[in-house]
Design an enzyme around this catalytic site. Structure first.
Site, PDB file in Angstrom:
ATOM      1  N   SER A 111       0.821  -1.437   0.158  1.00 55.31           N
ATOM      2  CA  SER A 111       0.440  -0.067  -0.025  1.00 55.31           C
ATOM      3  C   SER A 111       1.124   1.009   0.059  1.00 55.31           C
ATOM      4  O   SER A 111       1.589   0.990   0.710  1.00 55.31           O
ATOM      5  CB  SER A 111      -0.805   0.450   1.449  1.00 55.31           C
ATOM      6  OG  SER A 111      -1.497   1.202   1.383  1.00 55.31           O
ATOM      7  N   GLN A 136       1.074  -0.562  -5.407  1.00 60.49           N
ATOM      8  CA  GLN A 136      -0.257   0.161  -5.027  1.00 60.49           C
ATOM      9  C   GLN A 136       0.033   1.590  -5.134  1.00 60.49           C
ATOM     10  O   GLN A 136       0.379   2.454  -4.707  1.00 60.49           O
ATOM     11  CB  GLN A 136      -1.004   0.093  -3.831  1.00 60.49           C
ATOM     12  CG  GLN A 136      -2.555   0.673  -3.812  1.00 60.49           C
ATOM     13  CD  GLN A 136      -2.105   1.960  -3.172  1.00 60.49           C
ATOM     14  OE1 GLN A 136      -1.887   1.510  -2.083  1.00 60.49           O
ATOM     15  NE2 GLN A 136      -3.467   3.346  -3.624  1.00 60.49           N
ATOM     16  N   TYR A 138      -1.745   5.814  -6.225  1.00 63.81           N
ATOM     17  CA  TYR A 138      -2.912   6.529  -6.322  1.00 63.81           C
ATOM     18  C   TYR A 138      -1.738   7.848  -7.632  1.00 63.81           C
ATOM     19  O   TYR A 138      -1.345   8.307  -7.340  1.00 63.81           O
ATOM     20  CB  TYR A 138      -3.287   7.565  -4.914  1.00 63.81           C
ATOM     21  CG  TYR A 138      -3.817   6.604  -3.557  1.00 63.81           C
ATOM     22  CD1 TYR A 138      -5.178   5.911  -3.962  1.00 63.81           C
ATOM     23  CD2 TYR A 138      -2.901   5.962  -3.204  1.00 63.81           C
ATOM     24  CE1 TYR A 138      -5.565   5.205  -2.609  1.00 63.81           C
ATOM     25  CE2 TYR A 138      -3.501   5.351  -2.022  1.00 63.81           C
ATOM     26  CZ  TYR A 138      -4.317   4.468  -1.693  1.00 63.81           C
ATOM     27  OH  TYR A 138      -5.328   4.712  -0.711  1.00 63.81           O
ATOM     28  N   THR A 164      -4.887   1.898  -7.833  1.00 64.47           N
ATOM     29  CA  THR A 164      -6.204   1.957  -7.642  1.00 64.47           C
ATOM     30  C   THR A 164      -7.299   3.396  -8.398  1.00 64.47           C
ATOM     31  O   THR A 164      -6.507   4.088  -8.320  1.00 64.47           O
ATOM     32  CB  THR A 164      -6.492   2.274  -5.726  1.00 64.47           C
ATOM     33  OG1 THR A 164      -5.196   1.170  -5.580  1.00 64.47           O
ATOM     34  CG2 THR A 164      -7.742   2.775  -5.507  1.00 64.47           C
ATOM     35  N   LYS A 236      -6.216  -1.381 -10.306  1.00 60.50           N
ATOM     36  CA  LYS A 236      -7.280  -2.095  -9.172  1.00 60.50           C
ATOM     37  C   LYS A 236      -8.287  -1.085  -8.884  1.00 60.50           C
ATOM     38  O   LYS A 236      -8.447  -0.159  -8.655  1.00 60.50           O
ATOM     39  CB  LYS A 236      -5.701  -2.385  -8.178  1.00 60.50           C
ATOM     40  CG  LYS A 236      -6.693  -2.412  -6.724  1.00 60.50           C
ATOM     41  CD  LYS A 236      -5.678  -2.545  -5.034  1.00 60.50           C
ATOM     42  CE  LYS A 236      -6.335  -3.171  -4.579  1.00 60.50           C
ATOM     43  NZ  LYS A 236      -7.079  -2.212  -3.684  1.00 60.50           N
ATOM     44  N   HIS A 260     -12.890  -2.227  -3.422  1.00 62.01           N
ATOM     45  CA  HIS A 260     -11.877  -2.050  -2.097  1.00 62.01           C
ATOM     46  C   HIS A 260     -12.227  -2.289  -1.310  1.00 62.01           C
ATOM     47  O   HIS A 260     -12.599  -2.311   0.334  1.00 62.01           O
ATOM     48  CB  HIS A 260     -12.176  -0.414  -2.308  1.00 62.01           C
ATOM     49  CG  HIS A 260     -10.767  -0.364  -2.392  1.00 62.01           C
ATOM     50  ND1 HIS A 260     -10.297   1.235  -2.437  1.00 62.01           N
ATOM     51  CD2 HIS A 260     -10.566   0.222  -0.420  1.00 62.01           C
ATOM     52  CE1 HIS A 260      -9.082   1.881  -2.081  1.00 62.01           C
ATOM     53  NE2 HIS A 260      -9.151   1.206  -0.692  1.00 62.01           N
ATOM     54  N   ARG A 315      -8.273  -8.194   4.243  1.00 68.43           N
ATOM     55  CA  ARG A 315      -8.821  -8.208   5.949  1.00 68.43           C
ATOM     56  C   ARG A 315      -8.051  -9.641   6.026  1.00 68.43           C
ATOM     57  O   ARG A 315      -6.914  -9.842   7.689  1.00 68.43           O
ATOM     58  CB  ARG A 315     -10.409  -8.036   5.916  1.00 68.43           C
ATOM     59  CG  ARG A 315     -10.676  -6.942   5.931  1.00 68.43           C
ATOM     60  CD  ARG A 315     -12.446  -6.642   6.160  1.00 68.43           C
ATOM     61  NE  ARG A 315     -12.648  -4.938   5.659  1.00 68.43           N
ATOM     62  CZ  ARG A 315     -13.252  -5.405   4.978  1.00 68.43           C
ATOM     63  NH1 ARG A 315     -13.463  -6.219   3.800  1.00 68.43           N
ATOM     64  NH2 ARG A 315     -13.484  -3.694   4.275  1.00 68.43           N
TER      65      ARG A 315
HETATM   66  C1  LIG Z   1      -7.691  -1.693   6.592  1.00 66.73           C
HETATM   67  C2  LIG Z   1      -7.749  -1.484   4.916  1.00 66.73           C
HETATM   68  C3  LIG Z   1      -7.025  -1.385   4.001  1.00 66.73           C
HETATM   69  C4  LIG Z   1      -6.795  -0.998   2.898  1.00 66.73           C
HETATM   70  N1  LIG Z   1      -5.639  -0.187   2.145  1.00 66.73           N
HETATM   71  C5  LIG Z   1      -5.859   0.494   1.260  1.00 66.73           C
HETATM   72  C6  LIG Z   1      -5.024   0.977   0.338  1.00 66.73           C
HETATM   73  O1  LIG Z   1      -4.194   1.746   1.016  1.00 66.73           O
HETATM   74  N2  LIG Z   1      -5.555   1.173  -0.980  1.00 66.73           N
HETATM   75  C7  LIG Z   1      -6.028   0.449  -1.618  1.00 66.73           C
HETATM   76  O2  LIG Z   1      -5.375  -0.141  -2.782  1.00 66.73           O
HETATM   77  N3  LIG Z   1      -6.427  -1.066  -1.191  1.00 66.73           N
HETATM   78  C8  LIG Z   1      -6.656  -0.684  -0.389  1.00 66.73           C
HETATM   79  N4  LIG Z   1      -7.865  -1.681   0.919  1.00 66.73           N
HETATM   80  C9  LIG Z   1      -8.008  -2.241  -0.377  1.00 66.73           C
HETATM   81  C10 LIG Z   1      -8.084  -3.404  -0.428  1.00 66.73           C
HETATM   82  O3  LIG Z   1      -6.520  -4.027  -1.158  1.00 66.73           O
HETATM   83  C11 LIG Z   1      -8.438  -4.663  -0.995  1.00 66.73           C
HETATM   84  O4  LIG Z   1      -9.608  -4.480  -2.301  1.00 66.73           O
HETATM   85  C12 LIG Z   1      -9.796  -5.282  -0.375  1.00 66.73           C
HETATM   86  O5  LIG Z   1      -9.539  -5.771   1.312  1.00 66.73           O
HETATM   87  C13 LIG Z   1     -10.450  -6.655  -0.666  1.00 66.73           C
HETATM   88  O6  LIG Z   1     -11.502  -7.647   0.614  1.00 66.73           O
HETATM   89  P1  LIG Z   1     -10.962  -8.058   1.818  1.00 66.73           P
HETATM   90  O7  LIG Z   1     -10.175  -7.189   2.703  1.00 66.73           O
HETATM   91  O8  LIG Z   1     -12.223  -8.497   1.492  1.00 66.73           O
HETATM   92  O9  LIG Z   1     -10.042  -9.133   1.561  1.00 66.73           O
HETATM   93  C14 LIG Z   1      -7.260  -1.556   2.313  1.00 66.73           C
HETATM   94  C15 LIG Z   1      -8.334  -2.603   2.763  1.00 66.73           C
HETATM   95  C16 LIG Z   1      -8.269  -2.814   4.403  1.00 66.73           C
HETATM   96  C17 LIG Z   1      -9.803  -3.589   4.890  1.00 66.73           C
HETATM   97  O1  LIG Z   2      -8.874   2.374   4.215  1.00 67.53           O
HETATM   98  C1  LIG Z   2      -9.127   2.397   3.019  1.00 67.53           C
HETATM   99  O2  LIG Z   2      -9.646   1.635   2.616  1.00 67.53           O
HETATM  100  C2  LIG Z   2      -7.330   2.976   2.180  1.00 67.53           C
HETATM  101  O3  LIG Z   2      -7.714   2.780   1.231  1.00 67.53           O
HETATM  102  C3  LIG Z   2      -6.510   3.798   3.400  1.00 67.53           C
HETATM  103  C4  LIG Z   2      -7.091   5.077   3.806  1.00 67.53           C
HETATM  104  C5  LIG Z   2      -6.133   5.981   4.333  1.00 67.53           C
HETATM  105  C6  LIG Z   2      -5.004   5.571   4.941  1.00 67.53           C
HETATM  106  C7  LIG Z   2      -4.957   3.791   4.932  1.00 67.53           C
HETATM  107  C8  LIG Z   2      -5.707   3.162   3.512  1.00 67.53           C
END
Ligand SMILES: Cc1cc2nc3c(=O)[nH]c(=O)nc-3n(C[C@H](O)[C@H](O)[C@H](O)COP(=O)(O)O)c2cc1C
Ligand SMILES: O=C(O)C(=O)c1ccccc1
Length: 372
Positions: A111, A136, A138, A164, A236, A260, A315
């Site tokens: 991330s 990853q 933005y 993303t 993504k 997401h 997760r």
């Molecule tokens: C706590 C958390 C933080 C995340 N942070 C990012 C992120 O920084 N960038 C991003 O593209 N996706 C982020 N995601 C999305 C994940 O890459 C992913 O698409 C998603 O968790 C998949 O679903 P699942 O948690 O049901 O497996 C985040 C997801 C969670 C749960």
């Molecule tokens: O929470 C998220 O899904 C996410 O992409 C994120 C946003 C800010 C900080 C860390 C992750």
């Protein structure tokens, strides 16, 4: 010592353990999603529309679960999605995740909100074994900073950029807002060049505003990225076949069908429901991977049958980290691997290429089993 009743056998056991140990603000940041949580729930429940239709009396004494991702054979078709702020689940954060992925022979997404740098994360994994990473990204107002992230990722040996595309602004996050969620003091975002002091000075939500940039478009972002990097470019957060077509037109290498994890636009379809039309649109011209709600070996099997080449999980990795750092993430991957292998064997599939629509059926409300 673990007694039989609190042994971790399934992903749901890991989830329950993390639920007990994480403070409420962190737990809700990790587990919840946007607005009314419709998509968070549906990402999971939609898998139950599909039933497995096994073929029997096939020799499954030797099954081959390997699949190719970024020009490497990975152990089985599951990798770890980029998720931010992993150091709130365990102090080792992304370093633990990288080592566990390397030990299990799968790839990892990093991330932009990682608490460790791409250099540290890739090195930690390679100490353990061969591993590929995707960085990853933005689309950002500050193109120079965005380019620095890309260059650092490439120099650190990342194989792909995951752009993303579903996050020009942060989703409606009632739980985060109610809890006034903030990363723990002391945590930094080295890839975004933010110190822990920078982070504590602004709200979590404000930390996202620099991504709502005028470069958030196919025509401004993709040719520019292509001009500054030789890494693969993946999008993504695609849910529609039209966007798959556009990704192909722009010469992207792959798409990750994703909402997401239900954290951005609520009431989007479950990714497993969006997948078939996207895979059909691709017709083999672009790689199709999927994440969202994958919690078992049979979920991976269903996603492959519906046209994905590989799945990713977010997760469950965080729950593994919260349970026991590197070993917890390894346990999560082992559970998924064992379940997936056994699912293939019981369904009568010896290799990934034998998993197809013919392995699935749906039961209609009025009775008969329909083939897909
Ligand atoms: C706590 C958390 C933080 C995340 N942070 C990012 C992120 O920084 N960038 C991003 O593209 N996706 C982020 N995601 C999305 C994940 O890459 C992913 O698409 C998603 O968790 C998949 O679903 P699942 O948690 O049901 O497996 C985040 C997801 C969670 C749960
Ligand atoms: O929470 C998220 O899904 C996410 O992409 C994120 C946003 C800010 C900080 C860390 C992750």
């Amino acid at each position: 010592m673990a007694s039989p009743s609190n042994k971790i056998l399934s992903i749901s056991d890991l989830e329950k353990s993390a639920f007990r140990t994480l403070p409420v603000g962190t737990r809700e940041f990790y587990n919840s999603g946007a607005t009314n949580q419709v998509t968070v729930r549906e990402n999971i429940s939609a898998f139950q529309k599909y039933r497995l239709l096994p073929r029997v009396l096939r020799d499954v004494s030797q099954v081959n679960t390997t699949t190719r991702v970024f020009d490497r054979d990975i152990t089985f078709p599951l990798c770890v999605s980029p998720a931010g702020i992993q150091a709130m689940a365990h102090p080792d954060g992304e370093l633990a995740t990288s080592k566990a992925c390397a030990r299990m022979g799968v790839s990892m997404g990093i991330s932009s909100f990682a608490n460790n740098s791409v250099e540290q994360i890739t090195a930690a994994g390679r100490e353990v074994g061969p591993i590929d990473h995707a960085m990853q990204l933005y689309s950002m107002n500050d193109r120079k900073k965005e380019a620095r992230i890309v260059r650092r990722a490439e120099a650190a040996g990342c194989k792909a950029i995951f752009l993303t595309a579903d996050s020009p602004v942060l989703g409606v996050r009632y739980n985060e807002w109610r809890n006034g969620f903030q990363p723990s003091p002391g945590l930094a975002y080295p890839m975004l060049e933010k110190s822990s002091e920078d982070i504590q000075k602004q709200s979590h939500d404000d930390g996202f505003t620099s991504f709502n940039s005028d470069s958030h478009s196919w025509e401004k972002e993709i040719p520019w990225l292509r001009s500054i990097t030789n890494m693969e470019i993946w999008i993504k957060g695609i849910l529609s076949p039209e966007d798959v077509e556009i990704a192909i037109r722009y010469g992207c290498d792959g798409v990750l069908i994703s909402n997401h994890g239900g954290r951005q636009l609520d009431e989007t379809p479950a990714t497993i429901d969006a997948l078939p039309a996207c895979a059909q649109a691709a017709r083999g011209r672009i790689r199709i991977h999927v994440d969202g709600g994958i919690r078992s070996g049979s979920d991976i099997f269903k996603a492959l049958a519906l046209g994905a080449e590989c799945c990713w999980v977010g997760r469950p990795m965080l729950w593994g980290l919260a349970y026991n750092g590197e070993q917890g993430v390894q346990l999560m991957l082992e559970i998924m691997y064992k379940e997936f292998k056994r699912c293939m064997q019981l369904a009568g599939c010896k290799s990934i290429s034998e998993i197809s629509l013919a392995s699935l059926a749906v039961v209609r409300a009025d009775g008969p089993l329909s083939r897909l």
